[in-house]
Scaffold this active site. Sequence first.
Site, PDB file in Angstrom:
ATOM      1  N   GLU A 174      -2.657  10.444   0.826  1.00  0.00           N
ATOM      2  CA  GLU A 174      -3.858   9.608   0.721  1.00  0.00           C
ATOM      3  C   GLU A 174      -4.212   8.969   2.058  1.00  0.00           C
ATOM      4  O   GLU A 174      -5.381   8.763   2.370  1.00  0.00           O
ATOM      5  CB  GLU A 174      -3.666   8.518  -0.345  1.00  0.00           C
ATOM      6  CG  GLU A 174      -4.932   7.753  -0.719  1.00  0.00           C
ATOM      7  CD  GLU A 174      -5.300   6.607   0.226  1.00  0.00           C
ATOM      8  OE1 GLU A 174      -6.479   6.207   0.254  1.00  0.00           O
ATOM      9  OE2 GLU A 174      -4.407   6.119   0.947  1.00  0.00           O
ATOM     10  N   GLU A 175      -3.203   8.633   2.840  1.00  0.00           N
ATOM     11  CA  GLU A 175      -3.448   7.875   4.069  1.00  0.00           C
ATOM     12  C   GLU A 175      -4.082   8.705   5.187  1.00  0.00           C
ATOM     13  O   GLU A 175      -4.522   8.159   6.186  1.00  0.00           O
ATOM     14  CB  GLU A 175      -2.143   7.248   4.578  1.00  0.00           C
ATOM     15  CG  GLU A 175      -1.575   6.158   3.657  1.00  0.00           C
ATOM     16  CD  GLU A 175      -2.443   4.896   3.624  1.00  0.00           C
ATOM     17  OE1 GLU A 175      -3.474   4.834   4.318  1.00  0.00           O
ATOM     18  OE2 GLU A 175      -2.068   3.968   2.882  1.00  0.00           O
ATOM     19  N   ASP A 178       0.832  -1.209   0.000  1.00  0.00           N
ATOM     20  CA  ASP A 178       0.000   0.000   0.000  1.00  0.00           C
ATOM     21  C   ASP A 178       0.859   1.249   0.000  1.00  0.00           C
ATOM     22  O   ASP A 178       1.302   1.708   1.030  1.00  0.00           O
ATOM     23  CB  ASP A 178      -0.901  -0.036   1.234  1.00  0.00           C
ATOM     24  CG  ASP A 178      -1.957   1.038   1.239  1.00  0.00           C
ATOM     25  OD1 ASP A 178      -2.061   1.768   0.248  1.00  0.00           O
ATOM     26  OD2 ASP A 178      -2.671   1.150   2.244  1.00  0.00           O
TER      27      ASP A 178
END
Length: 397
Positions: free
Chosen positions: A161-162, A130
């Site tokens: 994004e995280e 990821d």
Amino acid sequence: MLGSLLLLPLALVAYAIAVQTPLSPPSNEIPLLPESESDDLLYLHRKLVEIESITQNEKDVGQWLASYLRDRNFTVELQEVAPKRYNLLAYGKKRETTLLLTSHIDTVPPYWPYYYNKTSGIIGGRGSVDAKASVAAQIMAVQGLKEQMQDDISLLFVVGEETTGDGMRTFSDWKNRPNYDIVIFGEPTEAKLVCGHKGITMIKIKVTGKAAHSGYPWLGVSANDVIVEALARLLELREHLPWSEKYGNTTMNFGRVEGGVAANVVAETAFATLAVRIAAGTPKIIKELVTDALKEVKASVEEQGGELEIAWSNSGYGPVNIDCDVKGFEKLTVNYGTDVPHLKGDHKRYLYGPGSIFVAHSDHEALKKKELEQAVLDYRRLIVETSFMHHQERQDL
Ligand SMILES: *[C@@H]1O[C@H](CO)[C@@H](O)[C@H](O)[C@H]1NC(C)=O
Ligand SMILES: *[C@@H]1O[C@H](CO)[C@@H](O)[C@H](O)[C@H]1NC(C)=O
Ligand SMILES: *[C@@H]1O[C@H](CO)[C@@H](O)[C@H](O)[C@H]1NC(C)=O
Ligand SMILES: [Zn+2]
């Protein structure tokens, strides 16, 4: 032209079978990619994983990737999202392209070093799944296509994004950005096509009471009592949240609960943070349900001179439907959030990537070399088939 491109993945598989040698280790079975391409893929993936890029610290990996892509004749633009934080947009001969392949270069903490066990074929480390597996596979996929096809594809690698999705949001709001007809997002999906994912909203409940000696609790207002009562109401509500055939139940996680200072002091403050994964409806509906469920608790604490506040993150969204009309892929829906809703526009959108979400944020994040290779072939197939469908639709108009 496109008809002949459709044959490409088959040709590659045939080629891979043709170059199989008895020297290959038994665990690797039939190689999926020619050896030089496989080596290039592993090199790119290793470099990406070796450079730590926990959200907020994406600069080094972005810089390395920019020079990697420029060396391979991509035009690279960096878009500043925040000081020292850049999205990376890469393309060939033209800036306006039909397709966009995108993923993210930030990871969750903590950093875990890269490793590759040749015997088992397992590659691990933070970000190995990821989403650096998607990043590497997307780049290799594009490079293996014919030049004319390559020049109709852009690559976008975003930061953040995280956490908040600020990278993709900033790209989406960029006045100067191209619009695309097809966008393929890369996140760990176990090599399946995702037909949609749940929405999310984050809630914080904050209680302010009044401290007192625990021998005389009636002189205070226990914030802990109030938060426990509030959570009890939400435990009940949790069983009755909106659901749907497609996504199942809406779930509510009490992720963090904290309150008070010591066993012998009536707690003055307490809070709880919750994540709601929305299977049907909108954050607004969830908000109304929660507010309603806590109405009595709130009124009661206010009567005693205390306070109960409910705060909401403003970045929530309802379930996100995603296109998955490509034959030959297994399909599924997932319960995690992605950047898919953060890119505005009327493009078709797909979500596919190597590796499993179940290991993605863990201390044993890893995938098989073969999964990485398969993803290169699958991305090519997605590119070819979705652009073929797109051109057919345009001819039908
Ligand atoms: C990049 O372009 C140059 C000049 O056109 C060419 O000589 C070189 O082979 C290209 N490199 C790659 C990796 O395609
Ligand atoms: C590599 O994988 C093999 C086979 O699963 C295992 O026996 C070996 O212990 C692993 N090596 C390391 C260094 O972890
Ligand atoms: C949804 O919740 C109901 C009752 O709360 C339960 O019976 C059912 O198994 C749940 N469905 C899924 C898919 O988890
Ligand atoms: Zn991810």
